[in-house]
Enzyme design. Structure first.
Site, short mmCIF file in Angstrom:
data_model
loop_
_atom_site.label_atom_id
_atom_site.label_comp_id
_atom_site.label_asym_id
_atom_site.label_seq_id
_atom_site.Cartn_x
_atom_site.Cartn_y
_atom_site.Cartn_z
N GLN A 174 0.74 -1.36 -0.08
CA GLN A 174 0.36 -0.10 0.14
C GLN A 174 1.15 1.36 0.24
OE1 GLN A 174 -3.24 1.06 -0.57
NE2 GLN A 174 -2.50 2.91 -0.08
N PRO A 306 -6.12 -2.49 4.63
CA PRO A 306 -6.41 -1.63 5.50
C PRO A 306 -7.25 -0.22 4.83
CG PRO A 306 -3.94 -1.08 4.65
CD PRO A 306 -4.72 -1.80 4.23
N GLY A 308 -10.54 0.59 1.49
CA GLY A 308 -11.92 0.25 0.78
C GLY A 308 -11.47 0.02 -0.25
N GLY A 309 -10.66 1.08 -0.90
CA GLY A 309 -9.86 0.61 -2.07
C GLY A 309 -9.34 1.68 -2.53
N MET A 310 -7.80 0.66 -3.07
CA MET A 310 -6.54 2.07 -3.64
C MET A 310 -6.55 1.24 -5.22
SD MET A 310 -4.15 3.68 -2.52
CE MET A 310 -3.28 4.65 -3.85
N GLU A 311 -6.59 2.34 -5.78
CA GLU A 311 -6.67 2.92 -7.13
C GLU A 311 -6.05 2.35 -7.86
OE1 GLU A 311 -7.03 5.07 -5.49
OE2 GLU A 311 -5.80 6.98 -5.74
N HIS A 335 -15.77 4.38 -7.55
CA HIS A 335 -14.37 5.59 -6.56
C HIS A 335 -13.10 5.30 -7.17
CE1 HIS A 335 -13.06 7.99 -3.19
NE2 HIS A 335 -12.35 7.16 -3.78
N GLU A 336 -12.90 3.92 -7.20
CA GLU A 336 -11.84 3.57 -7.83
C GLU A 336 -11.61 3.47 -9.61
OE1 GLU A 336 -10.01 4.34 -5.14
OE2 GLU A 336 -11.21 3.06 -4.07
N HIS A 339 -10.59 7.40 -10.31
CA HIS A 339 -9.30 8.01 -9.58
C HIS A 339 -8.79 7.45 -11.63
CE1 HIS A 339 -8.87 8.88 -6.03
NE2 HIS A 339 -9.40 8.23 -5.36
N GLU A 358 -9.17 13.77 -4.36
CA GLU A 358 -10.74 12.84 -3.52
C GLU A 358 -12.32 13.45 -3.84
OE1 GLU A 358 -10.44 9.69 -2.97
OE2 GLU A 358 -8.01 9.71 -2.78
N ASP A 413 -0.57 11.26 6.75
CA ASP A 413 -1.76 10.60 6.50
C ASP A 413 -2.47 11.05 7.49
OD1 ASP A 413 -2.34 7.67 5.72
OD2 ASP A 413 -1.58 7.35 8.26
N TYR A 421 -12.75 14.65 0.72
CA TYR A 421 -13.85 13.55 -0.10
C TYR A 421 -15.54 14.44 -0.05
CZ TYR A 421 -11.16 9.59 0.42
OH TYR A 421 -9.88 9.09 0.36
N LYS A 604 -11.02 2.22 8.43
CA LYS A 604 -12.00 2.90 8.06
C LYS A 604 -13.19 2.52 9.62
CE LYS A 604 -16.28 3.66 5.86
NZ LYS A 604 -16.97 3.78 4.71
N1 BES Z 1 -6.65 6.70 -2.59
C1 BES Z 1 -7.66 7.06 -1.22
C2 BES Z 1 -7.34 5.36 -0.73
C3 BES Z 1 -6.79 6.34 0.01
C4 BES Z 1 -6.64 7.79 0.46
C5 BES Z 1 -4.82 5.68 0.66
C6 BES Z 1 -5.36 7.99 1.71
C7 BES Z 1 -3.56 6.42 1.36
C8 BES Z 1 -4.07 7.62 2.22
C9 BES Z 1 -9.34 5.55 -2.26
O1 BES Z 1 -9.43 5.37 -3.45
C10 BES Z 1 -10.09 6.04 -0.95
O2 BES Z 1 -10.46 6.66 -0.89
N2 BES Z 1 -10.92 4.39 -0.56
C11 BES Z 1 -11.75 4.42 0.44
C12 BES Z 1 -13.34 4.29 -0.54
C13 BES Z 1 -13.78 5.60 -1.32
C14 BES Z 1 -15.65 4.50 -1.80
C15 BES Z 1 -14.25 6.53 -0.26
C16 BES Z 1 -11.77 3.68 0.86
O3 BES Z 1 -10.91 2.89 1.94
O4 BES Z 1 -12.86 3.96 2.07
ZN ZN Z 2 -10.37 7.62 -3.25
#
Ligand code: BES
Ligand code: ZN
Length: 650
Positions: A174, A306, A308-311, A335-336, A339, A358, A413, A421, A604
């Site tokens: 990650q 860790p 929900g998703g990572m693009e 969402h992903e 991105h 975001e 972080d 968002y 989350k």
């Molecule tokens: N890029 C983010 C995840 C992220 C953000 C990783 C900041 C590290 C630092 C990803 O696109 C994201 O926003 N994931 C969300 C899900 C989304 C549907 C809102 C998540 O992980 O909850």
């Molecule tokens: Zn995102």
């Protein structure tokens, strides 16, 4: 880290040598071909979270040759970096954190002098490599031989028991925001785009996937009974998108360009759940132009993932907690996927501009949902996001509610929050409402085309929208309140709350149960979709004081039994229920919490639940400590790092 002046080379000569236009106005790149070498970030995009000085020497390509050792929990081998530098440059500065560097060599294998600087808790260490001065238009390769440490923050090494199959180990990475430097020695800044290739050697019974084209679909036999896998990413990307997964994984296609990877025993469920993916890519292209990355696949990870998703480009990484059984949480895929335009194509220049990734993506995600599931569903999700925004505005310090952040000296972080968002998408919806959808869509599509493969700052975004949408219309300019939206805390006066009629009966049922203390049997739960159920469980009394109990144990028991909340399979609903139950010290929910917190590691969900327990002092803290001692070994460093700060290391 001192920044010494760079000889006599003027800023303009530097810019010319590196192919940056001095005013850094994008020249536009509507063509589909990605640049072989991305432009250097301009002076407006200085990233405080990198040691690199890309205006002097920058990495334009990374070639990894690494072996994954599951016993030692290390990746070791070499990273060959292609360096572009201004004439006279005699050093390049890389970012590393927690890496063991063995040596650095030039293209002919001669050792180069290097210095590893002091460690900063957030940024890690600068790795400065010295070489003879560069001539004009020269490009040179250097090879860093290194190995990662078992506790590299980007990596999680799972034992077989932490996987669904239980037989084979697993590794995944990650990178976002600044974790790639814990496994790849490169310039780890979102403005410094790099192409990459990799050869990864791993045990022969495992499959390797990366955020790149797979050049060896079945792997190739290597020494010692191992297998090697080769990859290539030709589109220059920010290093936080370099990603790897290694495990017992199999693939199921949706259509000719999309599909899903996951452990074999989970493949059927994942494929059924995520099948709308193919249609989403088509919908996204209709909205904002061609998908520029070739394949779009998903990797559904083990439960400790860790996020929900990572693009990760070409290969979104996703938590298995979106496998609800009814496709109700597929907005995460939207969402992903979004991105692939906002974030991976037009990229926040620094983490201060995270909202450009975001906020745009959350807006775009909702447009994809609207085109596939209709206006009603899209508005329901907008309202949930808006409700979240109201809570964030109340709980965050005002300075953290600006879209444009100043994260200097902070771990990105910690500073990056959901304002990006929810306020970011509310901002774009406001522009859409005022300018009209047609005008807005034409601008947004043009924004992606003009700025493709480039870093974007908040100021550059403002300049772009003023040039291409506002176009000097002073009435429109003042109606939009652009500066207030991006630079001021809170919400400007032109923000409009979305309203969903589908939530009217939900709110009535919530008042009847929560406020007027009616029976749970009167809640028409079976008639509601997941978003309506989320709205119901998110209901709170007006002006609720922190820590105040607003339900009785009898009400909680009634709700839990009638809605069968102890056995809920939808992760969002289990989470929403536990937030209520634990805040009331509802003892029967502790077993549900323990099961939930030890079976997935999505931050989350995990962090807010530990926070809720923590807030419940002498009741909740011992429970939090006990569950965390059991759960921590399961979590990825991203999640355990955050929970450690709250609960402490067990
Ligand atoms: N890029 C983010 C995840 C992220 C953000 C990783 C900041 C590290 C630092 C990803 O696109 C994201 O926003 N994931 C969300 C899900 C989304 C549907 C809102 C998540 O992980 O909850
Ligand atoms: Zn995102």
């Amino acid at each position: 880290m001192k920044r010494k002046a760079f000889g006599l080379v003027s800023a303009l000569a530097l810019a010319a040598a590196l192919g940056v236009s001095a005013c850094s106005t994008p020249t536009g790149s509507a063509s589909m071909t990605p640049p072989a070498v991305a432009p250097a970030p301009g002076p407006e995009a200085v990233d405080s979270h990198t040691y690199a000085r890309p205006e002097i020497a920058r990495v334009v390509d990374v070639a990894l040759d690494l072996a994954a050792d599951f016993n030692a929990k290390t990746l070791s081998g070499t990273a060959t970096l292609d360096i572009l530098a201004v004439p006279g440059a005699n050093e390049v500065i890389l970012d590393i954190r927690n890496l063991d560097i063995q040596d650095v060599r030039d293209a002919s294998g001669q050792p180069l002098r290097y210095v590893v600087g002091d460690n900063d808790a957030i940024k890690g260490q600068p790795l400065t490599v010295y070489f003879p001065a560069f001539a004009a238009n020269e490009r040179r390769k250097i090879t860093v031989r290194y190995s990662t440490r078992p506790d590299a923050a980007a990596l999680q090494w799972l034992s077989p028991t932490q996987t669904a199959g239980g037989q084979k180990p697993y590794l995944f990475s990650q990178g976002q925001a600044i974790l790639t430097r814990t496994w790849v020695p490169t310039q780890d800044s979102p403005g410094i785009r790099q192409t990459y290739s990799a050869r990864i050697t791993a045990p022969a019974d495992l499959t390797v996937v990366m955020s790149a084209d797979q050049l060896t679909p079945k792997g190739e036999a290597a020494a010692n009974g191992l297998k090697s896998w080769r990859f290539r990413m030709d589109n220059p990307i920010p290093p936080y998108l370099i990603a790897i997964g290694v495990g017992d994984i199999a693939f199921a296609p949706f259509d000719e360009r999309t599909g899903v990877w996951t452990e074999p025993s989970r493949l059927r469920a994942a494929a059924a759940e995520l099948e709308p993916t193919a249609e989403m890519v088509d919908a996204a292209e209709k909205l904002y132009g061609p998908y520029r990355w070739g394949r779009y696949d998903l990797l559904v990870l083990p439960p400790s993932f860790p996020f929900g998703g990572m693009e990760n480009p070409k290969l979104t990484f996703a938590t298995p907690t979106i496998i609800a059984g009814d496709q109700s949480l597929v907005s995460l895929v939207a969402h992903e996927l979004a991105h692939s335009w906002s974030g991976n194509l037009v990229t926040n220049a620094t983490w201060n501009d995270f909202w450009l990734n975001e906020g745009f993506t959350t807006y775009f995600e909702n447009r994809i949902m609207e085109s596939i599931y209709g206006h009603d569903r899209a508005v329901q999700e907008q309202v949930l996001s808006w409700d979240g925004l109201q809570d964030e505005l109340k709980s965050l310090p005002a300075a953290d509610t600006r879209l444009h952040l100043d994260l200097t000296g902070r771990d990105p972080d910690d500073g990056m929050n959901t304002i990006a968002y929810d306020k970011g998408s509310a901002f774009l919806r406001t522009i859409e409402r005022i300018a009209g959808r047609e005008t807005f869509d034409a601008w947004l599509r043009g924004y992606f085309d003009r700025n493709a493969y480039r870093p974007m700052t908040t100021a550059m975004f403002l300049a772009d929208i003023r040039t291409h949408l506002v176009k000097g219309d002073t009435a429109l300019e003042s109606e939009l309140q652009l500066d207030a939206w991006v630079y001021q805390p809170g919400l400007p006066s032109n923000a409009v709350a979305p309203v969903s009629n589908a939530f009217t009966p939900v709110d009535a049922a919530a008042v009847a149960f929560f406020k007027d203390k009616g029976p749970a049997s009167a809640i028409p739960w079976a008639e509601w979709n997941t978003q309506q159920r989320q709205r119901f469980l998110g209901w709170r009394p007006e002006g609720l004081a922190a820590g105040a109990d607003w339900l009785t144990a009898a009400q909680l028991a009634d709700l839990e039994r009638i809605l069968n909340l102890a056995n809920e399979g939808n992760s969002e609903l289990t989470f929403a229920w536990l937030q209520i139950a634990l805040a009331h010290r509802y003892q029967p929910s502790v077993a549900t919490a323990e099961k939930f917190l030890t079976s997935q590691g999505r931050r989350k969900f995990v962090l807010p639940l530990f926070q809720t327990l923590w807030n419940e002092g002498d009741w909740g803290r011992p429970i939090a400590r006990r569950i965390y001692a059991e759960a921590r070994p399961l979590y990825h460093p991203v999640t355990s790092g955050s929970v450690d700060q709250l609960v402490g290391r067990p």
